[in-house]
Write a protein that holds these residues in place. Structure first.
Motif, PDB file in Angstrom:
ATOM      1  N   ILE A  99      40.156  -4.181  -4.019  1.00  0.00           N
ATOM      2  CA  ILE A  99      38.897  -3.799  -4.655  1.00  0.00           C
ATOM      3  C   ILE A  99      37.723  -4.199  -3.778  1.00  0.00           C
ATOM      4  CG2 ILE A  99      37.471  -4.071  -6.715  1.00  0.00           C
ATOM      5  CD1 ILE A  99      40.032  -4.743  -8.255  1.00  0.00           C
ATOM      6  N   ASP A 100      36.733  -3.321  -3.706  1.00  0.00           N
ATOM      7  CA  ASP A 100      35.487  -3.602  -2.990  1.00  0.00           C
ATOM      8  C   ASP A 100      34.872  -4.885  -3.548  1.00  0.00           C
ATOM      9  OD1 ASP A 100      32.930  -3.649  -1.894  1.00  0.00           O
ATOM     10  OD2 ASP A 100      32.560  -1.512  -2.220  1.00  0.00           O
ATOM     11  N   PRO A 101      34.637  -5.896  -2.704  1.00  0.00           N
ATOM     12  CA  PRO A 101      34.040  -7.144  -3.214  1.00  0.00           C
ATOM     13  C   PRO A 101      32.710  -6.933  -3.928  1.00  0.00           C
ATOM     14  CG  PRO A 101      34.863  -7.445  -0.979  1.00  0.00           C
ATOM     15  CD  PRO A 101      34.956  -5.972  -1.263  1.00  0.00           C
ATOM     16  N   ALA A 102      31.977  -5.876  -3.572  1.00  0.00           N
ATOM     17  CA  ALA A 102      30.703  -5.602  -4.233  1.00  0.00           C
ATOM     18  C   ALA A 102      30.886  -5.193  -5.685  1.00  0.00           C
ATOM     19  CB  ALA A 102      29.950  -4.508  -3.468  1.00  0.00           C
ATOM     20  N   HIS A 103      32.129  -4.846  -6.067  1.00  0.00           N
ATOM     21  CA  HIS A 103      32.397  -4.402  -7.434  1.00  0.00           C
ATOM     22  C   HIS A 103      33.193  -5.434  -8.226  1.00  0.00           C
ATOM     23  CE1 HIS A 103      32.099  -0.018  -5.770  1.00  0.00           C
ATOM     24  NE2 HIS A 103      30.935  -0.628  -5.852  1.00  0.00           N
ATOM     25  N   ALA A 115      35.467   0.639  -7.057  1.00  0.00           N
ATOM     26  CA  ALA A 115      36.128   1.394  -5.988  1.00  0.00           C
ATOM     27  C   ALA A 115      37.137   0.504  -5.266  1.00  0.00           C
ATOM     28  CB  ALA A 115      35.106   1.937  -4.992  1.00  0.00           C
ATOM     29  N   SER A 116      38.176   1.123  -4.747  1.00  0.00           N
ATOM     30  CA  SER A 116      39.241   0.335  -4.119  1.00  0.00           C
ATOM     31  C   SER A 116      40.023   1.170  -3.121  1.00  0.00           C
ATOM     32  CB  SER A 116      40.197  -0.199  -5.193  1.00  0.00           C
ATOM     33  OG  SER A 116      40.842   0.878  -5.863  1.00  0.00           O
ATOM     34  N   TRP A 117      40.729   0.459  -2.252  1.00  0.00           N
ATOM     35  CA  TRP A 117      41.814   1.026  -1.454  1.00  0.00           C
ATOM     36  C   TRP A 117      43.100   0.881  -2.258  1.00  0.00           C
ATOM     37  CZ3 TRP A 117      40.839   3.385   3.120  1.00  0.00           C
ATOM     38  CH2 TRP A 117      39.697   3.017   3.847  1.00  0.00           C
ATOM     39  N   GLN A 118      44.019   1.833  -2.129  1.00  0.00           N
ATOM     40  CA  GLN A 118      45.299   1.693  -2.809  1.00  0.00           C
ATOM     41  C   GLN A 118      46.442   2.196  -1.923  1.00  0.00           C
ATOM     42  OE1 GLN A 118      45.729   2.841  -6.904  1.00  0.00           O
ATOM     43  NE2 GLN A 118      43.607   2.373  -7.402  1.00  0.00           N
ATOM     44  N   PRO A 155      34.434  -1.327   2.421  1.00  0.00           N
ATOM     45  CA  PRO A 155      34.714  -2.206   3.561  1.00  0.00           C
ATOM     46  C   PRO A 155      36.146  -1.979   4.029  1.00  0.00           C
ATOM     47  CG  PRO A 155      33.768  -3.433   1.713  1.00  0.00           C
ATOM     48  CD  PRO A 155      34.137  -2.079   1.191  1.00  0.00           C
ATOM     49  N   PRO A 156      36.498  -2.445   5.233  1.00  0.00           N
ATOM     50  CA  PRO A 156      37.894  -2.341   5.683  1.00  0.00           C
ATOM     51  C   PRO A 156      38.846  -2.962   4.668  1.00  0.00           C
ATOM     52  CG  PRO A 156      36.471  -3.063   7.475  1.00  0.00           C
ATOM     53  CD  PRO A 156      35.620  -3.084   6.237  1.00  0.00           C
ATOM     54  N   GLU A 157      40.065  -2.431   4.631  1.00  0.00           N
ATOM     55  CA  GLU A 157      41.050  -2.908   3.647  1.00  0.00           C
ATOM     56  C   GLU A 157      41.172  -4.430   3.650  1.00  0.00           C
ATOM     57  OE1 GLU A 157      44.920  -0.753   2.712  1.00  0.00           O
ATOM     58  OE2 GLU A 157      44.393   0.056   4.690  1.00  0.00           O
ATOM     59  N   PRO A 216      48.301  14.678   0.184  1.00  0.00           N
ATOM     60  CA  PRO A 216      47.646  13.635   0.976  1.00  0.00           C
ATOM     61  C   PRO A 216      48.406  13.352   2.262  1.00  0.00           C
ATOM     62  CG  PRO A 216      48.881  12.659  -0.816  1.00  0.00           C
ATOM     63  CD  PRO A 216      48.997  14.153  -0.995  1.00  0.00           C
ATOM     64  N   VAL A 217      47.667  12.985   3.307  1.00  0.00           N
ATOM     65  CA  VAL A 217      48.319  12.554   4.538  1.00  0.00           C
ATOM     66  C   VAL A 217      48.808  11.117   4.341  1.00  0.00           C
ATOM     67  CG1 VAL A 217      46.910  14.060   5.982  1.00  0.00           C
ATOM     68  CG2 VAL A 217      46.156  11.712   5.530  1.00  0.00           C
ATOM     69  N   PRO A 218      49.788  10.661   5.121  1.00  0.00           N
ATOM     70  CA  PRO A 218      50.248   9.275   4.995  1.00  0.00           C
ATOM     71  C   PRO A 218      49.107   8.286   5.216  1.00  0.00           C
ATOM     72  CG  PRO A 218      51.805  10.570   6.289  1.00  0.00           C
ATOM     73  CD  PRO A 218      50.596  11.435   6.091  1.00  0.00           C
ATOM     74  N   GLY A 219      49.189   7.181   4.510  1.00  0.00           N
ATOM     75  CA  GLY A 219      48.175   6.150   4.657  1.00  0.00           C
ATOM     76  C   GLY A 219      47.542   5.794   3.326  1.00  0.00           C
ATOM     77  N   PRO A 220      46.594   4.871   3.345  1.00  0.00           N
ATOM     78  CA  PRO A 220      45.966   4.430   2.097  1.00  0.00           C
ATOM     79  C   PRO A 220      45.043   5.502   1.537  1.00  0.00           C
ATOM     80  CG  PRO A 220      44.814   3.489   3.965  1.00  0.00           C
ATOM     81  CD  PRO A 220      46.014   4.219   4.526  1.00  0.00           C
ATOM     82  N   ILE A 221      44.788   5.403   0.242  1.00  0.00           N
ATOM     83  CA  ILE A 221      43.809   6.283  -0.402  1.00  0.00           C
ATOM     84  C   ILE A 221      42.615   5.447  -0.848  1.00  0.00           C
ATOM     85  CG2 ILE A 221      45.445   8.056  -1.133  1.00  0.00           C
ATOM     86  CD1 ILE A 221      45.554   6.673  -3.878  1.00  0.00           C
ATOM     87  N   ARG A 222      41.473   6.127  -0.956  1.00  0.00           N
ATOM     88  CA  ARG A 222      40.282   5.504  -1.524  1.00  0.00           C
ATOM     89  C   ARG A 222      40.120   6.033  -2.949  1.00  0.00           C
ATOM     90  NH1 ARG A 222      35.652   5.505   3.195  1.00  0.00           N
ATOM     91  NH2 ARG A 222      37.055   5.679   4.992  1.00  0.00           N
ATOM     92  N   VAL A 223      39.871   5.146  -3.890  1.00  0.00           N
ATOM     93  CA  VAL A 223      39.741   5.521  -5.289  1.00  0.00           C
ATOM     94  C   VAL A 223      38.387   5.041  -5.809  1.00  0.00           C
ATOM     95  CG1 VAL A 223      40.747   5.356  -7.593  1.00  0.00           C
ATOM     96  CG2 VAL A 223      42.236   5.283  -5.579  1.00  0.00           C
TER      97      VAL A 223
END
Length: 269
Positions: free
Chosen positions: A155-159, A174-177, A126-128, A223-230
């Motif tokens: 963190i993804d609310p589904a997890h 899974a998460s955004w970081q 989902p969006p950050e 990596p390009v600037p910005g958040p990563i997905r893990v």
């Protein structure tokens, strides 16, 4: 809150040795974070043997022998070989005369080019702003996670069912970081993200301490600037051991890092 660069800063001591001050903010509970410790050794390796041709850590295999304490430590680097496209080194983190972490590292030159071929698709999230911001006082953990003050993890609310006593048992988190200091991800800081918190054992209904025994990681591109997905997943749990497999995608959806670790885990009787 200090920056990642400040937390991994080194002082050259000569003969391949570097002084470090291990920062307690980069901890889980009372233990310094494994990815952070590998990043300290990675910086020492780059400063000792990187040079213009091999400025980036591209692979690392680390063994966690004994937990170091926050404070003064020494990173010792032994250059094994410097070739045209790679440099290979051995590094050890020493405290009170004892080796606490040892690693073999491969250095090279990374760029930001896309993959020639890949089977890797970024994890769907989902969006950050719709994901759960992990706090320092993690629910259900029973201890503080100072790392969450320096790494912004959503963190993804589904997890998150494990936080409410109903783990999904799918073995995936899974998460955004982002780095909380606002700096961009680089090959060294990605080593922190490749050792994610919380461990995937929480999603399997196994809360508690999960110390890393060995971790091997590859950094694939800048990596390009910005958040990563893990995405963190497990393959097999048994014999009081668990594997964790991490993949990271940058803001363009490209695989920038991957890791596998063996960790200890307490299983129910």
């Amino acid at each position: 809150m200090g920056t990642f660069r400040e937390a991994t800063a080194l002082t050259a001591l000569g003969d391949g040795e570097f002084g470090a001050v291990l920062d307690a903010e980069w901890s889980v509970g009372t233990r310094l974070h494994g990815g952070y410790l590998l990043a300290v050794l990675g910086r020492a390796a780059c400063e000792s043997a990187g040079g213009a041709g091999h400025p980036h850590v591209t692979a690392v295999s680390g063994t966690f022998i004994e937990p170091p304490e926050p404070g003064d430590a020494v990173a010792r680097v032994e250059t094994l070989r410097v070739g045209r496209s790679v440099a290979q080194v051995r590094a050890a983190l020493v405290q009170e005369g004892r080796t606490r972490v040892e690693a073999h590292l491969t250095l090279g030159l990374l760029d930001d080019s896309d993959a020639w071929w890949t089977a890797s698709e970024p994890v769907e999230l989902p969006p950050e702003q719709d994901c759960f911001l992990a706090p320092i006082d993690a629910p259900g953990a029973g201890f503080r996670v100072p790392l969450m003050a320096v790494v912004e993890e959503r963190i993804d609310p589904a997890h998150l069912a494990f936080a409410f006593g109903a783990p999904s048992r799918r073995g995936v988190i899974a998460s955004w970081q982002r780095l909380a200091d606002g700096s961009d991800w680089d090959p060294l800081s990605l080593l922190v993200a490749l050792d994610p918190v919380p461990p995937v054992s929480y999603d399997l209904g196994l809360p508690g301490w999960v110390p890393t025994i060995q971790l091997s990681a590859y950094i694939r591109r800048l990596p390009v600037p910005g958040p990563i997905r893990v995405r963190l997943s497990a393959t097999d749990v048994g014999g009081e051991r668990m594997d964790e497999v991490a993949h990271i995608w940058d803001a363009k959806g490209r695989l920038v890092g991957q890791a596998t670790q063996l960790a200890a885990v307490r299983l129910p009787a």
